[in-house]
Design a protein around this motif. Structure first.
Motif, PDB file in Angstrom:
ATOM      1  N   THR A 604       0.850  -1.187   0.000  1.00 16.28           N
ATOM      2  CA  THR A 604       0.000   0.000   0.000  1.00 16.28           C
ATOM      3  C   THR A 604       0.886   1.237   0.000  1.00 16.28           C
ATOM      4  O   THR A 604       2.105   1.147   0.193  1.00 16.28           O
ATOM      5  CB  THR A 604      -0.865   0.057   1.267  1.00 16.28           C
ATOM      6  OG1 THR A 604       0.002   0.134   2.388  1.00 16.28           O
ATOM      7  CG2 THR A 604      -1.763  -1.167   1.378  1.00 16.28           C
ATOM      8  N   ALA A 606       0.978   3.442   2.302  1.00 13.10           N
ATOM      9  CA  ALA A 606       1.579   3.555   3.627  1.00 13.10           C
ATOM     10  C   ALA A 606       2.829   2.669   3.736  1.00 13.10           C
ATOM     11  O   ALA A 606       3.844   3.081   4.300  1.00 13.10           O
ATOM     12  CB  ALA A 606       0.567   3.178   4.700  1.00 13.10           C
ATOM     13  N   ASP A 607       2.751   1.473   3.208  1.00 14.77           N
ATOM     14  CA  ASP A 607       3.895   0.559   3.231  1.00 14.77           C
ATOM     15  C   ASP A 607       5.099   1.174   2.515  1.00 14.77           C
ATOM     16  O   ASP A 607       6.213   1.202   3.046  1.00 14.77           O
ATOM     17  CB  ASP A 607       3.548  -0.766   2.526  1.00 14.77           C
ATOM     18  CG  ASP A 607       2.503  -1.585   3.284  1.00 14.77           C
ATOM     19  OD1 ASP A 607       2.385  -1.415   4.512  1.00 14.77           O
ATOM     20  OD2 ASP A 607       1.807  -2.393   2.626  1.00 14.77           O
ATOM     21  N   TRP A 609       5.642   4.205   1.800  1.00 12.25           N
ATOM     22  CA  TRP A 609       6.090   5.433   2.475  1.00 12.25           C
ATOM     23  C   TRP A 609       6.972   5.108   3.677  1.00 12.25           C
ATOM     24  O   TRP A 609       8.080   5.641   3.811  1.00 12.25           O
ATOM     25  CB  TRP A 609       4.859   6.236   2.916  1.00 12.25           C
ATOM     26  CG  TRP A 609       5.148   7.373   3.834  1.00 12.25           C
ATOM     27  CD1 TRP A 609       5.717   8.563   3.483  1.00 12.25           C
ATOM     28  CD2 TRP A 609       4.913   7.435   5.234  1.00 12.25           C
ATOM     29  NE1 TRP A 609       5.839   9.381   4.579  1.00 12.25           N
ATOM     30  CE2 TRP A 609       5.357   8.708   5.680  1.00 12.25           C
ATOM     31  CE3 TRP A 609       4.362   6.557   6.165  1.00 12.25           C
ATOM     32  CZ2 TRP A 609       5.271   9.109   7.014  1.00 12.25           C
ATOM     33  CZ3 TRP A 609       4.272   6.957   7.489  1.00 12.25           C
ATOM     34  CH2 TRP A 609       4.721   8.216   7.912  1.00 12.25           C
ATOM     35  N   ILE A 610       6.514   4.228   4.554  1.00  2.13           N
ATOM     36  CA  ILE A 610       7.274   3.990   5.776  1.00  2.13           C
ATOM     37  C   ILE A 610       8.624   3.333   5.457  1.00  2.13           C
ATOM     38  O   ILE A 610       9.635   3.647   6.079  1.00  2.13           O
ATOM     39  CB  ILE A 610       6.469   3.168   6.823  1.00  2.13           C
ATOM     40  CG1 ILE A 610       7.101   3.308   8.220  1.00  2.13           C
ATOM     41  CG2 ILE A 610       6.407   1.685   6.478  1.00  2.13           C
ATOM     42  CD1 ILE A 610       6.910   4.661   8.866  1.00  2.13           C
ATOM     43  N   GLU A 644       5.803   9.258  13.205  1.00  6.52           N
ATOM     44  CA  GLU A 644       5.618   8.709  11.858  1.00  6.52           C
ATOM     45  C   GLU A 644       5.178   7.246  11.942  1.00  6.52           C
ATOM     46  O   GLU A 644       4.141   6.861  11.421  1.00  6.52           O
ATOM     47  CB  GLU A 644       6.912   8.849  11.045  1.00  6.52           C
ATOM     48  CG  GLU A 644       7.285  10.323  10.839  1.00  6.52           C
ATOM     49  CD  GLU A 644       8.460  10.514   9.899  1.00  6.52           C
ATOM     50  OE1 GLU A 644       8.395  10.050   8.749  1.00  6.52           O
ATOM     51  OE2 GLU A 644       9.467  11.116  10.336  1.00  6.52           O
ATOM     52  N   TRP A 648       1.104   7.503  12.255  1.00  4.36           N
ATOM     53  CA  TRP A 648       0.594   7.347  10.890  1.00  4.36           C
ATOM     54  C   TRP A 648       0.659   5.919  10.380  1.00  4.36           C
ATOM     55  O   TRP A 648      -0.337   5.352   9.987  1.00  4.36           O
ATOM     56  CB  TRP A 648       1.316   8.293   9.919  1.00  4.36           C
ATOM     57  CG  TRP A 648       0.917   9.723  10.122  1.00  4.36           C
ATOM     58  CD1 TRP A 648       1.617  10.697  10.777  1.00  4.36           C
ATOM     59  CD2 TRP A 648      -0.301  10.336   9.686  1.00  4.36           C
ATOM     60  NE1 TRP A 648       0.923  11.879  10.778  1.00  4.36           N
ATOM     61  CE2 TRP A 648      -0.274  11.691  10.109  1.00  4.36           C
ATOM     62  CE3 TRP A 648      -1.419   9.893   8.974  1.00  4.36           C
ATOM     63  CZ2 TRP A 648      -1.307  12.584   9.842  1.00  4.36           C
ATOM     64  CZ3 TRP A 648      -2.448  10.790   8.709  1.00  4.36           C
ATOM     65  CH2 TRP A 648      -2.387  12.126   9.146  1.00  4.36           C
ATOM     66  N   TYR A 649       1.846   5.344  10.377  1.00  3.76           N
ATOM     67  CA  TYR A 649       1.936   4.050   9.707  1.00  3.76           C
ATOM     68  C   TYR A 649       1.093   2.977  10.384  1.00  3.76           C
ATOM     69  O   TYR A 649       0.286   2.301   9.740  1.00  3.76           O
ATOM     70  CB  TYR A 649       3.382   3.561   9.553  1.00  3.76           C
ATOM     71  CG  TYR A 649       3.366   2.212   8.883  1.00  3.76           C
ATOM     72  CD1 TYR A 649       3.002   2.111   7.536  1.00  3.76           C
ATOM     73  CD2 TYR A 649       3.587   1.045   9.607  1.00  3.76           C
ATOM     74  CE1 TYR A 649       2.857   0.875   6.922  1.00  3.76           C
ATOM     75  CE2 TYR A 649       3.444  -0.196   9.001  1.00  3.76           C
ATOM     76  CZ  TYR A 649       3.080  -0.265   7.656  1.00  3.76           C
ATOM     77  OH  TYR A 649       2.910  -1.482   7.061  1.00  3.76           O
ATOM     78  N   MET A 652      -2.542   3.361   9.815  1.00  5.53           N
ATOM     79  CA  MET A 652      -2.968   3.033   8.459  1.00  5.53           C
ATOM     80  C   MET A 652      -2.876   1.540   8.187  1.00  5.53           C
ATOM     81  O   MET A 652      -3.688   0.973   7.437  1.00  5.53           O
ATOM     82  CB  MET A 652      -2.102   3.793   7.450  1.00  5.53           C
ATOM     83  CG  MET A 652      -2.426   5.267   7.420  1.00  5.53           C
ATOM     84  SD  MET A 652      -1.424   6.036   6.138  1.00  5.53           S
ATOM     85  CE  MET A 652      -2.462   7.398   5.680  1.00  5.53           C
ATOM     86  N   MET A 726       1.836  10.615   0.178  1.00  5.42           N
ATOM     87  CA  MET A 726       1.523  10.607   1.604  1.00  5.42           C
ATOM     88  C   MET A 726       1.362  12.026   2.131  1.00  5.42           C
ATOM     89  O   MET A 726       0.544  12.289   3.000  1.00  5.42           O
ATOM     90  CB  MET A 726       2.622   9.900   2.393  1.00  5.42           C
ATOM     91  CG  MET A 726       2.344   8.453   2.740  1.00  5.42           C
ATOM     92  SD  MET A 726       0.807   8.153   3.656  1.00  5.42           S
ATOM     93  CE  MET A 726       1.357   8.410   5.330  1.00  5.42           C
ATOM     94  N   ASN A 769      -7.171   6.262  -1.469  1.00  7.44           N
ATOM     95  CA  ASN A 769      -6.933   6.192  -0.028  1.00  7.44           C
ATOM     96  C   ASN A 769      -8.104   6.716   0.805  1.00  7.44           C
ATOM     97  O   ASN A 769      -7.943   7.081   1.960  1.00  7.44           O
ATOM     98  CB  ASN A 769      -5.664   6.962   0.311  1.00  7.44           C
ATOM     99  CG  ASN A 769      -4.433   6.262  -0.244  1.00  7.44           C
ATOM    100  OD1 ASN A 769      -4.024   5.245   0.295  1.00  7.44           O
ATOM    101  ND2 ASN A 769      -3.892   6.765  -1.331  1.00  7.44           N
ATOM    102  N   HIS A 772      -8.654   5.450   4.303  1.00  7.70           N
ATOM    103  CA  HIS A 772      -7.832   6.050   5.373  1.00  7.70           C
ATOM    104  C   HIS A 772      -8.440   7.374   5.828  1.00  7.70           C
ATOM    105  O   HIS A 772      -8.443   7.686   7.003  1.00  7.70           O
ATOM    106  CB  HIS A 772      -6.406   6.294   4.886  1.00  7.70           C
ATOM    107  CG  HIS A 772      -5.629   5.032   4.716  1.00  7.70           C
ATOM    108  ND1 HIS A 772      -5.531   4.088   5.705  1.00  7.70           N
ATOM    109  CD2 HIS A 772      -4.917   4.558   3.658  1.00  7.70           C
ATOM    110  CE1 HIS A 772      -4.774   3.086   5.263  1.00  7.70           C
ATOM    111  NE2 HIS A 772      -4.398   3.338   4.022  1.00  7.70           N
TER     112      HIS A 772
END
Length: 882
Positions: A604, A606-607, A609-610, A644, A648-649, A652, A726, A769, A772
């Motif tokens: 995703t 989020a994945d 991004w982190i 973070e 967030w992660y 999500m 993001m 998204n 979310h």
RNA sequence: AGGCGGGUAGCUCAGCGGGAGAGCAUCGGCCUUACAAGCCGGGGGUCACGGGUUCAAAUCCCGUUCCGCCUACCA
């Protein structure tokens, strides 16, 4: 262990004990004498064997531990060399106090027995601070622990002393030394503390020998006049130029002494006439030497007036002062007394007023040694950080004086010199000579003095590694990588290690010297027992846990500024430890077994991004640790993990974890695993215990986190698109939350939103998204698209090019919303004006770098879009009123 | 006396040439199934003072002032 229930909050006590024992048992602290890995070595600043852990130690060792653990994870062969210092005067004092309590003293038990008692004391209590360092989590290689009085280190001391003597760098001579009448020993200049003292300036008349009148001198120490051998005036002082070849009579004793001329005398101070007492004042001693004056000692080693003091013999020095002043007064020789403030030397150990005293002592000649030590830093072979300490180091090195190394105590390295009782010859040797080489006599007596404790500490970086033998340890670890210490021992210790290391090893002892701050109390006062403001690190660790304490120290360890430690701050970081614990709890609930590597398409936003963020953050943290910017590293890992990863992660990821899509779920589980593992590794140097505890519960780990590789940015994707997407998503969610918060809409109440986008791209991102946005901003109905209109009775926020309308029908007071929007407009306009001012400035456009101009232009554009939309919004609201 | 460091939100402090930040405290809304040691949001600053350099200064330079520390042989 991995299946047991996880407590709701982190309980440090048991965890800390368990893992420290585990690390030690598994040899994880060991440095290898021979290894393929690159070497990294720190020698610990050896704490006094009498010491107990104080805040300074805690900070100092936390920083070293962070470096060592970090380097271990980076794949280095790390040796953190531990040990303790025999602390001559301090330790002797402790044992003497014990004796005094029993009504005895060291003289009544004798030297040999006394030393045996000190060793006994050391056996019994000397391990205290070592255990406290273990409590702090220090990854020292305890199998290599050393003590400055060990046989090996003592051998190094003798070797060095003898070689310096043979090279003419050690000598014995008469000198004015700083004498502590209570400790009964000489002190090095550095060991004298100067305190401003309210004292008095006595103006005393010295009558001329052959004529009427007198010369008045000013002094703070009238009792020393009994040892005066001259009165000095400045050769350029017109008031006294007629006094050549004149003698004055020493008051009370009536002895004639000469008036001499010396440029040292300050014409503006007192009367411009200075009494000279070569045996009791360092300056007078120097002047006495140039003028070949007699040195008359009138005060003895106990601070008592001796036989040369005539009628005052047997009086204490202070008692004598009063008496002599009274006598002068009576004879009409005391002109006046003025109040005066001066800096008087006191013993750093017992605070007794120092008596400058003439005596025979051993000295190390520091000229050439100091020069080499100074040059090594100038040449950049050793770096002193932060760099401003370099200047301080040069200042000292360039004005260094010979180092008095003999101490008149019993506990320490006895000076390896023997005096022949028949012919007086001096023999300096590693072992006791059988007979005198000059006269063949067997009547040799060893010097009773011992060496300054810092003499052995000066050898620490190589003596602990086996010198004077050639050992693989020396070969592998010398020069050591870094030295971490407080500035208070820059001269005492660092400078002397530099001198000795360069002289005997032919190379600098360490590449970096990191000077850290002092720990003060919450009000910035130095912690001291007498002030009663000490915070005991052990009590802190009991209350808050070691990890929270260590993290606090690291977070506050900004370069060049002292640390003001307060309990609130530590409490805050304990919350952080607990936050980590709970994030792990959440992750572990979703990770019953080690997740499989997911298929590529299942990640995703989020994945992606982190993972990207982990790479970026890891790189920055490495950079900070390697630059000794511990506070920056701690601050970044804190904000990353909490704001973070957690905020967030993990929020999500719940979407995927609780959802039905198998591959997406697997991907999320894998990323949660990866992200948690990475966070633990980033945190480990700062928080060794909690990270190990969680690590060991994490599926798929079996070895200690201590030897897990530190995250590197090249293991993680660099997904720019994910960062930008993001940013938009977070911005929109924050915008809705902001309206909700400002309007006091309770979280239980979902809202409807209309999101007006400016591009297909933005529309796509937000649509994909939407789930979310629903969960994180508590939204139920939502429409997203270009060209959507602002609905009636709605509040609007603008993020970048996107307008977010929150429908507030029946929820709020629109007057309130008007005020909110007007406030936003005000803020935005102010920012926009600042940017526009720059852009209308020709100088800025011509001279500022292009990328800065572009940046400001982009900012101005986006602000102006925002402003327009906000204004439209406001007029719609105003229309509602009518 | 000389040297060094500091004066930024109520408190403790980061930032040290291009949009004033964090933690704590404070205010408002929440016990949302990892965490109330928590979550969401808000308010709050002529960056000690005065000059200067620069297109641009909390950030660089000079001066003033107030703290703190270190070094030193004016008795």
């Amino acid at each position: 262990m991995k299946t047991e229930q996880i407590a709701k909050s982190y309980e440090p006590e048991q965890v800390e004990k368990k893992w420290y024992a585990y690390w030690e048992e598994n040899g994880l602290f060991r440095g290898e004498a021979v290894s393929d890995k690159p070497a990294y070595c720190i020698v610990i600043p050896p704490p006094n064997v009498t010491g107990t852990l104080h805040m300074g130690h805690a900070l100092n060792n936390t920083l070293q531990d962070i470096l060592c653990r970090y380097k271990k994870m980076k794949g280095y062969n790390v040796l953190w060399q531990p040990g303790t210092d025999h602390a001559g005067i301090a330790t002797q004092n402790v044992v003497e106090r014990d004796l005094a309590a029993k009504g005895a003293d060291r003289h009544s038990v004798g030297r040999d027995r006394f030393i045996a008692l000190v060793w006994e004391w050391r056996e019994k209590y000397g391990g205290l601070i070592i255990n406290q360092l273990k409590r702090l989590g220090c990854c020292c290689d305890w199998s290599r622990e050393r003590f400055t009085m060990d046989e090996g280190l003592s051998r190094a001391v003798r070797e060095v002393f003898v070689r310096l003597y043979e090279e003419g760098l050690v000598y014995r001579g008469d000198y004015i030394i700083n004498w502590c009448p209570r400790c009964h020993t000489a002190l090095a200049d550095l060991e004298v503390e100067h305190h401003d003292t309210e004292s008095r300036l006595y103006y005393i008349r010295y009558p001329f020998q052959d004529k009427e009148g007198h010369l008045t001198v000013a002094t703070t120490r009238p009792e020393t006049l009994l040892g005066d051998t001259a009165v000095a005036v400045n050769p350029n002082d017109d008031r006294y130029s007629h006094l050549s070849n004149t003698h004055v009579l020493l008051p009370i004793l009536g002895k004639p002494i000469p008036v001499i001329f010396d440029p040292y005398v300050d014409t503006t101070f007192g009367t411009g006439a200075l009494k000279i007492t070569p045996a009791h004042d360092p300056n007078d001693f120097e002047i006495g030497n140039t003028h070949h004056l007699e040195r008359i000692k009138v005060i003895d080693e106990n601070g008592v007036m001796n036989e040369m003091a005539g009628p005052y013999q047997g009086m204490d020095r202070f008692e004598c002062r009063d008496k002599i002043v009274a006598d002068l007064e009576q004879k009409g020789l005391l002109e006046k007394i003025e109040p005066y403030q001066n800096a008087v030397g006191h013993c750093y150990r017992c605070k007794t007023m120092i008596e400058p005293l003439l005596s025979k002592q051993w000295f190390v000649k520091t000229g050439s040694l100091g020069k080499a030590a100074s040059n090594a830093v100038r040449a950049g072979k050793t770096r002193i950080l932060p760099a401003n300490w370099e200047g301080v180091y040069y200042e000292w090195m360039d004005n260094i004086r010979d180092w008095c190394v003999s101490r008149q105590i019993w506990w320490g390295h006895r000076i390896p010199a023997w005096y022949c009782q028949s012919c007086g010859a001096v023999h300096v040797a590693k072992e006791a000579p059988a007979r005198c080489s000059a006269c063949n006599s067997e009547d040799l007596v060893q010097e009773t003095d011992v060496l300054d404790t810092w003499f052995s500490s000066a050898l620490w970086p190589f003596s602990t590694l086996g010198w004077p033998d050639t050992t693989p340890e020396l070969n592998t670890f010398y020069p050591t990588s870094a030295l971490v210490t407080g500035f208070d021992i820059l001269f005492f210790w660092v400078a002397r290690m530099m001198m000795m290391g360069i002289h005997f090893m032919g190379d600098i002892p360490f590449k970096d010297v990191y000077i850290h701050a002092l720990v003060r109390d919450a009000h910035g006062k130095k912690m001291s027992k007498s002030k009663g403001n000490v915070i005991d690190p052990l009590a802190v660790m009991d209350r808050f846990g070691t990890d929270a304490f260590r993290f606090t120290l690291a977070a506050l360890a900004a370069q060049g500024r002292d640390i003001k430690l307060s309990e609130e701050r530590i409490l805050g970081y304990r919350h952080f430890v607990n936050k980590i614990w709970n994030a792990a709890r959440f992750a572990l609930m979703n990770l019953k077994e080690e997740p499989q590597q997911p298929k590529d398409g299942s990640y995703t936003l989020a994945d992606r991004w982190i993972l990207t963020r982990i790479g970026q953050v890891s790189r920055k943290i490495s950079g900070f640790i390697e630059a000794y910017q511990f506070n920056e590293a701690a601050g970044l890992v804190y904000q990353f993990v909490w704001h973070e990863l957690c905020d967030w992660y993990l929020e999500m990821a719940k979407q995927a974890l609780y959802g039905e899509d198998g591959p997406v779920k697997d991907a999320a589980r894998s990323v949660v695993h990866t992200a948690l593992a990475a966070a633990l590794k980033l945190l480990h140097p700062f928080m060794p215990f909690v990270t190990e505890e969680i690590w060991q519960r994490l599926p798929g780990t079996n070895e200690s986190i201590m030897i897990a590789p530190f995250p590197q940015d090249d293991e993680f994707p660099a997904d720019e698109a994910a960062l930008q997407e993001m940013e938009l998503l977070m911005g929109v969610i924050a915008a809705i939350r902001n309206i909700r918060g400002e309007m006091n809409i309770p979280p239980s109440k979902n809202v409807h939103v209309v999101i007006e986008t400016a591009s297909d791209r933005d529309e796509g991102i937000l649509t994909r998204n939407l789930a979310h946005i629903r969960t994180l901003a508590k939204v139920d109905e939502a429409s997203i698209g270009q060209g959507l209109a602002k609905p009636d009775k709605s509040a609007t926020a603008v993020f970048q090019q996107t307008s977010v309308h929150v429908i507030l029908k029946g929820l709020i007071d629109f007057k309130e919303e008007e005020r909110r929007v007007a406030k936003e407009i005000g803020k935005t306009r102010k920012e926009l004006e600042a940017s526009q001012k720059k852009l209308s400035n020709k100088g800025f456009l011509e001279k500022a770098p292009e990328e800065i101009v572009a940046e400001v232009r982009a900012r101005a554009d986006s602000l102006s879009v925002r402003l327009t939309k906000l204004k439209q919004n406001l007029s719609l609201l105003e229309a509602l009123d009518e």
